[in-house]
Write an enzyme that holds these catalytic residues in place. Structure first.
Site, PDB file in Angstrom:
ATOM      1  CG  ASP A 113       8.864   9.450  47.776  1.00  0.00           C
ATOM      2  OD1 ASP A 113       9.648   9.616  46.827  1.00  0.00           O
ATOM      3  OD2 ASP A 113       9.196   9.613  48.966  1.00  0.00           O
ATOM      4  CE1 TYR A 160       6.497  10.219  52.926  1.00  0.00           C
ATOM      5  CE2 TYR A 160       6.774  11.288  50.802  1.00  0.00           C
ATOM      6  CZ  TYR A 160       6.922  10.184  51.609  1.00  0.00           C
ATOM      7  OH  TYR A 160       7.498   9.049  51.103  1.00  0.00           O
ATOM      8  CG  ASP A 199      12.685   6.992  43.448  1.00  0.00           C
ATOM      9  OD1 ASP A 199      12.388   7.953  42.695  1.00  0.00           O
ATOM     10  OD2 ASP A 199      13.453   7.111  44.415  1.00  0.00           O
ATOM     11  CG  ASP A 230      -0.001  -5.207  48.391  1.00  0.00           C
ATOM     12  OD1 ASP A 230      -0.866  -4.523  47.812  1.00  0.00           O
ATOM     13  OD2 ASP A 230      -0.306  -6.103  49.191  1.00  0.00           O
ATOM     14  CE  LYS A 271      -2.022  -3.082  52.054  1.00  0.00           C
ATOM     15  NZ  LYS A 271      -1.651  -4.316  51.329  1.00  0.00           N
TER      16      LYS A 271
END
Ligand code: NAD
Length: 361
Positions: free
Chosen positions: A249, A143, A253, A225, A193
């Site tokens: 992020d 980001y 959620d 994942d 990852k």
């Protein structure tokens, strides 16, 4: 003790939910013998209306002079994407987080016992309880990396977003996660990852080094994942989850949703020296603003986090959380979490019930 709290009431339901949280903080202060000074700080759409920019000069300095910042929510259709950046509320949010050096975002996902029915998870999974803390790196990664868009001869337009992390950035957020785990159930799950990304391999090596420094904390690596699956399959297995910005992020959620309602979830953003910023995870909910319908619980629980993490006052934090649980256990609900036939109250009444429980304990 004396505490100085910056209040950013903001837009939409922000002022309504902050009012109720302030009422609760006042009861805590009275009960535990603290003196609280509030400083109102203008930020968001309301600041654009008042002074022409969403992040007025001197905002960061005002906040830095306080021990913590409590924020309601900012934003709304009136200050949409067509407005110049300095008038948009989102610009102010990013600016305050950056200026206060808030590099770690803490989001607890707790399924409050009285609301096990509200979780979209299978009953037997929800009944095991959910009490996890997501620690998300907030100021690095893709980001904030360099981005580029250019034309190629044979493949049309091409874009890149650079995901960069330094050892130092990883270590400071990792250390926060281990310290938090020591205050909880002493387990850290680090999400990456590493089978694909070089940034994840660095992330993992720094976390392994930290894990050796915290032998009393159980540690595991989890691929992102797999983590997304496990949050739905068996979230009860997690205590503290720590991860980089974009993974955090998305996963935070997901973790919020398995607990049922957006109106119940608090958050904290913390750095090294400047005051922490405490806010509900929800936005300014313009659709219900000014109607005494907003659930103030997430902001009240954000105030509990403020006592726990900025003021190192776990007893005060526990008292607020127990009062919230007691009110929910008696069946009181705001409209967002009420099922047909349940006792439904407005913002002010919910705040009053929580204050009453708190005062009585
Ligand atoms: P939102 O969280 O404001 O609302 C989503 C839905 O949840 C709405 O139906 C709303 O009524 C409901 N809701 C939210 N909080 C509630 C509460 N406490 N009690 C009861 N119901 C509640 O998200 P949105 O609609 O996508 O965004 C609205 C505005 O808020 C936008 O301008 C957005 O940019 C802003 N926003 C601000 C923040 C922040 O200040 N940190 C975060 C997210 C969104």
């Amino acid at each position: 003790m004396k505490y100085k709290i910056a209040l950013i009431r903001g837009d939409g339901i922000g002022p309504e939910v902050v009012n109720e949280a302030v009422g609760v903080i006042d009861v805590v202060a009275e009960k535990f013998g603290h003196q609280i000074e509030y400083v109102d700080v203008l930020l968001g759409g309301c600041a654009t209306d008042a002074v022409g920019k969403s992040y007025p000069d001197g905002t960061a300095e005002m906040c830095k002079a306080c021990d913590a910042v409590l924020l309601g929510a900012v934003g709304g259709p009136k200050w949409g994407p067509d407005k110049p950046a300095e008038q948009r509320p989102e610009t102010a949010l990013l600016a305050i987080r950056k200026d206060l050096g808030l590099y770690a975002n803490l989001r607890p996902a707790t399924l409050r016992p009285a609301l096990a029915d509200s979780s979209p998870l299978r009953r037997e999974t929800a009944e095991k309880g959910i009490d996890l803390m997501m620690v998300r790196e907030l100021t690095g990664g893709v980001y904030f990396g360099k981005r580029d868009r250019y034309q190629t001869e044979d493949r049309g337009t091409e874009c890149t977003d650079l995901m960069a992390y330094s050892e130092k950035e990883i270590e400071r957020v990792g250390r926060r996660a281990f310290e938090l785990a020591r205050l909880r159930r002493k387990k850290v799950s680090s999400v990456d990852k590493a089978n694909v990304l070089e940034t994840s391999r660095l992330w993992r090596s720094v976390m392994h080094r930290l894990a050796e420094e915290y032998p009393d904390v159980a540690y595991e690596d989890v691929l992102v994942d797999n983590c997304a699956m496990q949050i739905v399959r068996d979230p009860g297995q997690f205590d503290v989850l720590v991860t980089e910005n974009m993974f955090g992020d998305i996963l935070s959620d997901e973790a919020s949703m398995v607990t049922g309602s957006i109106g119940l979830l608090p958050s904290a953003s913390i750095g090294d020296s400047a005051p922490g910023l405490y806010e509900p995870i929800h936005g300014s909910a313009p659709d219900i603003a000014g109607q005494d319908k907003a659930n103030p619980t997430a902001t009240i629980l954000s105030a509990a986090m403020m006592f726990r993490y900025s003021f190192q006052r776990p007893e005060e934090a526990d008292a607020i959380e127990l009062a919230v649980d007691a009110v929910l256990a008696e069946g009181w609900r705001t409209a967002d979490i009420a099922k047909p036939g349940e006792k439904t109250v407005g913002t002010r009444e919910m705040g009053r019930l929580i204050r009453e429980k708190l005062a009585a304990r």
